[in-house]
Design an enzyme around this catalytic site. Structure first.
Site, PDB file in Angstrom:
ATOM      1  N   LYS A 159       0.830  -1.201   0.000  1.00 20.78           N
ATOM      2  CA  LYS A 159       0.000   0.000   0.000  1.00 20.78           C
ATOM      3  C   LYS A 159       0.869   1.257   0.000  1.00 20.78           C
ATOM      4  CE  LYS A 159      -3.699  -2.513   2.237  1.00 20.78           C
ATOM      5  NZ  LYS A 159      -4.236  -3.003   3.509  1.00 20.78           N
TER       6      LYS A 159
ATOM      7  N   GLN B  67      -4.870  -2.014   9.712  1.00 22.15           N
ATOM      8  CA  GLN B  67      -4.611  -3.300   9.072  1.00 22.15           C
ATOM      9  C   GLN B  67      -5.162  -4.436   9.924  1.00 22.15           C
ATOM     10  OE1 GLN B  67      -3.238  -3.793   5.987  1.00 22.15           O
ATOM     11  NE2 GLN B  67      -3.793  -5.937   6.278  1.00 22.15           N
TER      12      GLN B  67
ATOM     13  N   ASP C 209     -11.622   2.680   4.102  1.00 18.06           N
ATOM     14  CA  ASP C 209     -11.928   1.256   3.980  1.00 18.06           C
ATOM     15  C   ASP C 209     -13.425   1.019   3.801  1.00 18.06           C
ATOM     16  OD1 ASP C 209      -9.883  -0.578   3.802  1.00 18.06           O
ATOM     17  OD2 ASP C 209      -9.473  -0.601   5.940  1.00 18.06           O
TER      18      ASP C 209
END
Length: 363
Positions: free
Chosen positions: A123, A167, A190
Site C-alpha cells: 500500500k 490493518q 476502507d
C-alpha cells in the site's frame, strides 16, 4: 444433491489482501460512487476482453462479444488497476498544483505478521506511485487497545491525513469493532464504518466510501462493459468486508441477488442460475465447472495458497473457483493472482483521493 459446507472468508479476522462531490473522475450510479470508464464507451480504445492465451495488456480492438469464444476471456485486474492509478496520479498532481494539497493515507499496523506487513508495504508503494503521502504507525503485538485508539485519534485530527486504515487482523485481546468505529467516518477509506455500510444498504442514501474490494469487483465489470442491470447475480460468502457489501452494490446496479453462505442448502444449484458470480469464501477451487451456467461472468476474490512442489516457494495461489474448469464454461473470468487483488489497492487510493477532494471542496 448434498449441500457443500464451507466457511466465509474475507472476514474481519482475515488480513486484507494487498478502495460527494461531483468531479471529472468520479460519478454516481444508483447511489454508489464509481470511477468513470477510462474513455468513451464507443471508442475503439476501450478495454476489451481478451482470451487467456492473449497478452496481459488490454487489447486495442473493440469490446468482444463475451460468449463468442469457446473459452472465457480474462478480466485483467492488473491492467485496469494500472490505468486507474495513472488517472489518480493525474488528479493528485492537478490538486497539488491548484490548491497545494496532497492527499494523505495513514496505516496502523499492530503486531509482526509477515502477510500484514507485506500488505502495508504494498500500500505504501502504491501511494508513492500516484503521489499520495503515506503515514504509518507500527505497534507491538502486545500493545494495549488504548494505544491504537490514541493513534487513530491523532490521525482523525491531522489535516494532512485524509484516509485512515487499520490493518486487519488485530491481536485477539483487542476489540476490533471498537477500533474500527473510532475511525472518523470522513476518513474511513476502507468503508467499514457502520454508518457507511448503513448508507450503502439504504435506497436514496450515499455512503461516503464503498469498501475497496467489492468496489473493485464492480469496477471491473464496468470497465469491461459487462451489463449488470436485470442480471441474476450470486455472491458466495457473506463477510462484512466483501460478500455483504458486494451484494448491496450489485443490488444498487439493479441486479437480482442471491447470497450463498455456509448454511445454504444446495449452493451448486443456486450458483448455477447466476449470470454473474462473485466468490469470496477462501476455499481453494471450491466452485467447480458444474456450478457454472454457460456464459456466466466470474469475479474470483479468493486468494488461497495450495502446495506445489514445482514452485520455488513450495506453493501457488489459486482462487475459490477452479479456473481450469470454469474458463471452459464462463464467458469471462478474473485470474488469481492478477484479478481482484490489484483492484483492492487501486480502490483504496481512489477513496483517499475522494476524501481529500471532499474535505478541501476541490473538484
Amino acid at each position: 444433491m448434498a449441500s457443500m459446507v464451507f466457511t466465509d472468508c474475507c472476514s474481519t479476522t482475515t488480513p486484507r489482501l494487498l478502495p460527494f462531490r461531483r468531479n471529472p473522475l468520479f460519478h454516481r450510479n444508483h447511489g454508489a460512487v464509481f470511477l468513470r470508464p477510462l474513455i468513451n464507451p464507443s471508442s475503439p480504445r476501450r478495454l476489451s476482453l481478451h482470451s487467456s492465451s492473449a497478452s496481459a495488456s488490454p487489447s486495442p480492438s473493440p469490446t468482444a462479444s463475451l460468449a463468442a469464444e469457446e473459452s472465457a476471456k480474462v478480466i485483467d485486474g492488473k491492467a485496469v488497476a494500472k490505468q486507474i492509478r495513472d488517472e489518480i496520479n493525474a488528479e493528485v498532481s492537478k490538486m497539488k498544483d491548484a490548491i497545494g494539497i496532497v492527499p494523505g493515507l495513514a496505516v496502523i499496523l499492530v503486531g509482526d505478521r509477515k502477510d500484514s506487513a507485506t500488505y502495508v508495504r504494498n500500500k505504501k508503494k502504491a501511494c508513492e506511485s500516484v503521489g499520495i503521502n503515506s503515514f504509518e504507525v507500527r505497534l507491538p503485538e502486545g500493545s494495549p487497545e488504548q494505544e491504537v485508539l490514541n493513534s487513530i485519534a491523532g490521525f482523525n485530527d491531522d489535516p494532512s491525513v485524509h484516509g485512515i486504515l487499520v490493518q486487519l487482523p488485530l491481536p485477539c485481546h483487542m476489540n476490533e469493532q471498537n477500533i474500527l468505529n473510532a475511525v472518523s467516518i470522513e476518513k474511513d477509506v476502507d468503508g467499514f464504518h457502520p454508518l457507511n455500510i448503513g448508507r450503502l444498504a439504504m435506497r436514496g442514501r450515499d455512503p461516503l466510501f464503498v469498501p475497496c474490494t467489492p468496489k473493485g469487483c464492480i469496477e471491473l465489470l464496468h470497465r469491461y462493459g459487462i451489463p449488470i442491470k436485470g442480471k441474476r447475480a450470486v455472491v458466495i460468502g457473506r463477510s462484512n468486508i466483501v460478500g455483504m457489501p458486494a451484494a448491496l452494490l450489485l443490488q444498487r446496479e439493479d441486479a437480482t441477488i442471491s447470497i450463498v453462505h455456509s448454511r445454504t442448502k444446495n449452493p451448486e444449484e443456486i450458483t448455477r442460475q447466476a449470470d454473474i458470480i462473485i466468490s469470496a469464501v477462501g476455499q481453494p477451487n471450491m466452485v467447480r465447472g458444474s456450478w457454472i451456467k454457460p456464459g456466466a461472468v466470474i469475479i474470483d476474490v479468493g486468494i488461497n495458497p495450495v502446495e506445489d512442489e514445482k514452485s520455488p516457494r513450495g506453493y501457488r495461489l489459486v482462487g475459490d473457483v477452479c479456473y481450469e474448469e470454469a474458463s471452459q464454461i464462463a464467458s469471462a473470468i478474473t485470474p488469481v493472482p492478477g484479478g481482484v487483488g490489484p483492484m483492492t489497492i487501486a480502490m483504496l487510493l481512489s477513496n483517499t483521493l475522494v476524501s481529500a477532494k471532499r474535505i478541501h471542496s476541490f473538484q
